[in-house]
Write a protein that holds these residues in place. Sequence first.
Motif, PDB file in Angstrom:
ATOM      1  N   UNK A  30     -74.385 -18.470 -29.894  1.00  0.00           N
ATOM      2  CA  UNK A  30     -74.035 -19.194 -28.316  1.00  0.00           C
ATOM      3  C   UNK A  30     -73.937 -19.039 -27.650  1.00  0.00           C
ATOM      4  N   UNK A  31     -73.215 -17.937 -26.621  1.00  0.00           N
ATOM      5  CA  UNK A  31     -72.422 -17.484 -25.744  1.00  0.00           C
ATOM      6  C   UNK A  31     -73.637 -16.403 -24.342  1.00  0.00           C
ATOM      7  N   UNK A  32     -75.071 -16.321 -25.632  1.00  0.00           N
ATOM      8  CA  UNK A  32     -75.676 -14.726 -25.131  1.00  0.00           C
ATOM      9  C   UNK A  32     -76.801 -15.579 -25.228  1.00  0.00           C
ATOM     10  N   UNK A  33     -77.942 -14.659 -24.677  1.00  0.00           N
ATOM     11  CA  UNK A  33     -79.590 -14.538 -25.259  1.00  0.00           C
ATOM     12  C   UNK A  33     -79.083 -13.277 -25.800  1.00  0.00           C
ATOM     13  N   UNK A  34     -79.517 -13.089 -26.537  1.00  0.00           N
ATOM     14  CA  UNK A  34     -79.900 -11.345 -27.148  1.00  0.00           C
ATOM     15  C   UNK A  34     -81.186 -11.006 -27.116  1.00  0.00           C
ATOM     16  N   UNK A  35     -81.061 -10.189 -26.432  1.00  0.00           N
ATOM     17  CA  UNK A  35     -82.182  -9.571 -26.553  1.00  0.00           C
ATOM     18  C   UNK A  35     -83.146  -8.289 -27.118  1.00  0.00           C
ATOM     19  N   UNK A  36     -81.669  -7.525 -27.621  1.00  0.00           N
ATOM     20  CA  UNK A  36     -81.953  -6.095 -28.844  1.00  0.00           C
ATOM     21  C   UNK A  36     -80.929  -5.870 -29.174  1.00  0.00           C
ATOM     22  N   UNK A  37     -81.712  -5.330 -30.912  1.00  0.00           N
ATOM     23  CA  UNK A  37     -80.731  -5.038 -32.060  1.00  0.00           C
ATOM     24  C   UNK A  37     -81.007  -3.393 -31.572  1.00  0.00           C
TER      25      UNK A  37
END
Length: 228
Positions: A30-37
């Motif tokens: 909701x806050x960030x663009x998650x690009x990596x696990x």
Amino acid sequence: MKKILNSKHSAAILFTGGKDSCLALHLAIKKYQINYLLTIIPRNFDSFMFHKPYLNLLERQSENLGIDLLIKESEGVKEKELVDLESLIKEIRNKTDVIVVGGIASSYQGNRIKKICHKLGLKFYAPLWNYTPEKIWKELLDKKFKVILTKISCEGIPKEFLGMVIDRKKLEELRRLGERYKFRIDFEGGEAESAVLGMPEFKKDIIVKYKIKSENVYRHWIDIEDVK
């Protein structure tokens, strides 16, 4: 027509595939663009810092999320495993602004990860910090997460709980057992480990085929043979 740019900061999440990291991911999106696990796989079954996740399950979770998975193995030796974590984070430090973690109450883990983030100039974000066990499970069940137990390491939790999706009825059983045997039902003390087979961000639910293995009367885990 003006092009609308994504204003979210880029982030990577320390990911085990368990309930806490998956719920943290759900909230962080909701806050960030998650690009990596980011996943550390310790060779030591009892690492101080990291759970020992299942590679075949992690790969399917990554596929269902549509997020790249970066993995680094570690011997799981106390303190030295932090060097491995820092090395993994360095791989994406120029491509991300924030490191997200699923920690709830472990200062041992939180302070060490925060120190690495500060050293590398990255923001540290722990959306579940200080959540109560009840709040964790309420969020998971309300949002229809499908959580199974993958490892039990304490007195009081029957091995039959392994591999079963924790619904409200099973949670009530865990609550009663936790009160009787004095363990935390969020397992923050290492009493058990979990995996998520379904969550709102998955393209589809995951099905696992497994066998239950035991080391002694209180230590049991599942060996995942196949993931679909």
